[in-house]
Design a protein around this motif. Structure first.
Motif, PDB file in Angstrom:
ATOM      1  N   UNK A 189     -19.668 -47.952 -51.488  1.00  0.00           N
ATOM      2  CA  UNK A 189     -18.552 -47.009 -51.769  1.00  0.00           C
ATOM      3  C   UNK A 189     -17.638 -46.434 -50.752  1.00  0.00           C
ATOM      4  N   UNK A 190     -16.212 -46.019 -50.939  1.00  0.00           N
ATOM      5  CA  UNK A 190     -15.601 -45.744 -49.973  1.00  0.00           C
ATOM      6  C   UNK A 190     -16.212 -44.353 -49.282  1.00  0.00           C
ATOM      7  N   UNK A 191     -17.007 -43.592 -49.862  1.00  0.00           N
ATOM      8  CA  UNK A 191     -17.718 -42.568 -49.439  1.00  0.00           C
ATOM      9  C   UNK A 191     -18.705 -42.992 -48.284  1.00  0.00           C
ATOM     10  N   UNK A 192     -19.531 -44.073 -48.741  1.00  0.00           N
ATOM     11  CA  UNK A 192     -20.447 -44.396 -47.803  1.00  0.00           C
ATOM     12  C   UNK A 192     -19.992 -45.083 -46.801  1.00  0.00           C
ATOM     13  N   UNK A 193     -18.997 -45.914 -46.910  1.00  0.00           N
ATOM     14  CA  UNK A 193     -18.165 -46.345 -45.790  1.00  0.00           C
ATOM     15  C   UNK A 193     -17.602 -45.544 -44.713  1.00  0.00           C
ATOM     16  N   UNK A 194     -17.012 -44.312 -45.291  1.00  0.00           N
ATOM     17  CA  UNK A 194     -16.643 -43.115 -44.579  1.00  0.00           C
ATOM     18  C   UNK A 194     -17.540 -42.486 -43.624  1.00  0.00           C
ATOM     19  N   UNK A 195     -18.700 -42.518 -44.150  1.00  0.00           N
ATOM     20  CA  UNK A 195     -19.740 -41.766 -43.590  1.00  0.00           C
ATOM     21  C   UNK A 195     -20.362 -42.703 -42.489  1.00  0.00           C
ATOM     22  N   UNK A 196     -20.193 -44.017 -42.577  1.00  0.00           N
ATOM     23  CA  UNK A 196     -20.643 -44.806 -41.470  1.00  0.00           C
ATOM     24  C   UNK A 196     -19.784 -44.722 -40.236  1.00  0.00           C
ATOM     25  N   UNK A 197     -18.351 -44.772 -40.668  1.00  0.00           N
ATOM     26  CA  UNK A 197     -17.481 -44.592 -39.651  1.00  0.00           C
ATOM     27  C   UNK A 197     -17.610 -43.255 -38.957  1.00  0.00           C
ATOM     28  N   UNK A 198     -17.845 -42.326 -39.741  1.00  0.00           N
ATOM     29  CA  UNK A 198     -18.047 -40.842 -38.818  1.00  0.00           C
ATOM     30  C   UNK A 198     -19.300 -41.019 -37.881  1.00  0.00           C
ATOM     31  N   UNK A 199     -20.267 -41.604 -38.728  1.00  0.00           N
ATOM     32  CA  UNK A 199     -21.513 -42.004 -37.615  1.00  0.00           C
ATOM     33  C   UNK A 199     -21.002 -42.435 -36.354  1.00  0.00           C
ATOM     34  N   UNK A 200     -20.511 -43.607 -36.354  1.00  0.00           N
ATOM     35  CA  UNK A 200     -20.103 -44.198 -35.132  1.00  0.00           C
ATOM     36  C   UNK A 200     -19.197 -43.370 -34.274  1.00  0.00           C
ATOM     37  N   UNK A 201     -18.232 -42.574 -34.885  1.00  0.00           N
ATOM     38  CA  UNK A 201     -17.274 -41.616 -34.227  1.00  0.00           C
ATOM     39  C   UNK A 201     -18.405 -40.564 -33.482  1.00  0.00           C
ATOM     40  N   UNK A 202     -19.300 -40.291 -34.200  1.00  0.00           N
ATOM     41  CA  UNK A 202     -20.400 -39.028 -33.572  1.00  0.00           C
ATOM     42  C   UNK A 202     -21.100 -39.646 -32.524  1.00  0.00           C
ATOM     43  N   UNK A 203     -21.467 -41.031 -32.494  1.00  0.00           N
ATOM     44  CA  UNK A 203     -22.115 -41.616 -31.478  1.00  0.00           C
ATOM     45  C   UNK A 203     -21.465 -41.907 -30.215  1.00  0.00           C
ATOM     46  N   UNK A 204     -19.835 -41.874 -30.491  1.00  0.00           N
ATOM     47  CA  UNK A 204     -19.123 -42.122 -29.115  1.00  0.00           C
ATOM     48  C   UNK A 204     -18.255 -43.247 -29.248  1.00  0.00           C
ATOM     49  N   UNK A 205     -18.332 -44.043 -30.234  1.00  0.00           N
ATOM     50  CA  UNK A 205     -17.583 -45.565 -30.268  1.00  0.00           C
ATOM     51  C   UNK A 205     -16.008 -45.020 -30.569  1.00  0.00           C
ATOM     52  N   UNK A 206     -15.319 -45.718 -29.867  1.00  0.00           N
ATOM     53  CA  UNK A 206     -14.039 -45.446 -29.859  1.00  0.00           C
ATOM     54  C   UNK A 206     -13.226 -46.604 -30.674  1.00  0.00           C
ATOM     55  N   UNK A 207     -13.832 -47.738 -30.899  1.00  0.00           N
ATOM     56  CA  UNK A 207     -13.027 -48.716 -31.536  1.00  0.00           C
ATOM     57  C   UNK A 207     -14.147 -49.127 -32.848  1.00  0.00           C
ATOM     58  N   UNK A 208     -13.602 -49.018 -33.972  1.00  0.00           N
ATOM     59  CA  UNK A 208     -14.423 -49.386 -35.078  1.00  0.00           C
ATOM     60  C   UNK A 208     -13.671 -50.225 -35.650  1.00  0.00           C
ATOM     61  N   UNK A 209     -14.164 -51.394 -36.231  1.00  0.00           N
ATOM     62  CA  UNK A 209     -13.587 -52.250 -37.264  1.00  0.00           C
ATOM     63  C   UNK A 209     -14.712 -52.660 -38.501  1.00  0.00           C
ATOM     64  N   UNK A 210     -13.844 -53.090 -39.398  1.00  0.00           N
ATOM     65  CA  UNK A 210     -14.749 -53.504 -40.594  1.00  0.00           C
ATOM     66  C   UNK A 210     -14.311 -54.978 -40.829  1.00  0.00           C
ATOM     67  N   UNK A 211     -15.518 -55.776 -41.102  1.00  0.00           N
ATOM     68  CA  UNK A 211     -15.543 -57.218 -41.413  1.00  0.00           C
ATOM     69  C   UNK A 211     -16.574 -57.399 -42.643  1.00  0.00           C
ATOM     70  N   UNK A 212     -16.418 -58.413 -43.097  1.00  0.00           N
ATOM     71  CA  UNK A 212     -17.477 -58.785 -44.257  1.00  0.00           C
ATOM     72  C   UNK A 212     -18.678 -59.553 -43.537  1.00  0.00           C
ATOM     73  N   UNK A 213     -19.869 -59.481 -43.905  1.00  0.00           N
ATOM     74  CA  UNK A 213     -21.073 -59.883 -43.491  1.00  0.00           C
ATOM     75  C   UNK A 213     -20.697 -61.434 -42.864  1.00  0.00           C
ATOM     76  N   UNK A 214     -20.173 -62.441 -43.802  1.00  0.00           N
ATOM     77  CA  UNK A 214     -19.697 -63.679 -43.093  1.00  0.00           C
ATOM     78  C   UNK A 214     -18.796 -63.664 -41.999  1.00  0.00           C
ATOM     79  N   UNK A 215     -17.715 -62.895 -42.116  1.00  0.00           N
ATOM     80  CA  UNK A 215     -16.813 -62.700 -40.757  1.00  0.00           C
ATOM     81  C   UNK A 215     -17.542 -62.348 -39.735  1.00  0.00           C
ATOM     82  N   UNK A 216     -18.526 -61.362 -39.929  1.00  0.00           N
ATOM     83  CA  UNK A 216     -19.087 -60.826 -38.750  1.00  0.00           C
ATOM     84  C   UNK A 216     -20.081 -61.788 -38.089  1.00  0.00           C
ATOM     85  N   UNK A 217     -20.997 -62.391 -38.687  1.00  0.00           N
ATOM     86  CA  UNK A 217     -21.489 -63.708 -38.304  1.00  0.00           C
ATOM     87  C   UNK A 217     -20.890 -64.949 -37.700  1.00  0.00           C
TER      88      UNK A 217
END
Length: 283
Positions: free
Chosen positions: A153-181
């Protein structure tokens, strides 16, 4: 308020430990599950977690609002298969796994209805391992990749992005599992493969007495977690083999230029590599 949520870290290794450390320092209520008593004791003594267990941990799972899996792919699948039913509906879940195909969709399918798994990959590992080295990990210069599927869901993805920001990551990207691998086969796994092969190609025990920064920099990651990286290589072997073939072609091209005394060709390769490397130095 997100800080009112209870975060459970399953697997207090290098990255799981770092997640616990950062979240606890920022005032989050963090608990942990791990297989090692010494790891659990270290995490407690250093304030990474408020509570933790190595067994009989159903209460920790059922009491979590957010869960981070710091597990190898095979262990992650086994854990979800055995204990996933304990997770409460409404819980948001993510991971730190270095491969995504064969992991993301099975985990999503096994989790109870109402539990959302948003896969992610913090590209911030070290050549060391274990919770005792977690403090050495620096998230600030690292990349964070979210790999959602159509089940997210958009809400779930937004939470994951927020978690990354809380942890201190400055660069956050979105890829499909296949694109990632596909991407990770080149920028991470091939690099580790080259470093390992550099160290395995010569048994000269005196090398350390003579090498300069270039050799040390190239082989830093050859000091490697054998169990984890063997698993990651095999899970993504199609992409890694393809990248190895591409690298072999480039190396063969350079070799031929040497055979042919082709100075102009070598200089052209050096100019190309210098130009492409500039992208990594941009702020």
């Amino acid at each position: 308020m997100e800080q009112d949520k209870t975060y459970l870290i399953v697997g207090l290794g290098l990255l799981g430990g770092k997640y616990a450390q950062v979240l606890s320092q920022k005032g989050y209520h963090v608990t942990g599950i791990t297989h090692s008593r010494s790891t659990l004791d270290f995490a407690r003594e250093h304030g990474y977690i408020r509570a933790g267990k190595t067994e009989d941990f159903a209460d920790l799972v059922q009491g979590a609002d957010r869960i981070v899996f710091g597990l190898y792919p095979t262990v992650l699948l086994d854990w979800v298969k055995e204990y996933g039913h304990l997770i409460r509906p409404g819980t948001l879940v993510t991971d730190v796994s270095g491969v995504k195909r064969g992991v993301v969709e099975p985990v999503q399918q096994m989790l109870p209805e109402g539990v959302e798994f948003i896969a992610s990959h913090p590209m911030a590992g070290r050549e060391t391992s274990g919770v005792t080295h977690s403090a050495e990990v620096d998230f600030a210069p690292a990349n964070f990749i979210i790999t959602p599927t159509e089940n997210n869901t958009p809400e779930g993805i937004a939470w994951c992005r927020s978690l990354a920001e809380t942890l201190g990551f400055a660069r956050i990207s979105i890829l499909s599992p296949a694109e990632h691998d596909h991407m990770i086969g080149y920028v991470s796994q091939l690099c580790h493969a080259i470093a390992v092969c550099l160290m395995c190609a010569s048994d000269n025990t005196e090398l350390a007495r003579y090498t300069g920064d270039s050799f040390r920099d190239l082989t830093r990651i050859a000091r490697i977690n054998d169990k984890m990286w063997a698993e990651l290589f095999l899970w993504n072997k199609d992409n890694l083999i393809s990248e190895m073939d591409m690298f072999s072609d480039a190396l063969a091209s350079m070799r031929q230029k040497l055979v042919d005394d082709d100075r102009e060709g070598l200089e052209e390769m050096f100019r190309l590599s210098t130009e492409r490397r500039k992208a990594f130095d941009k702020k």
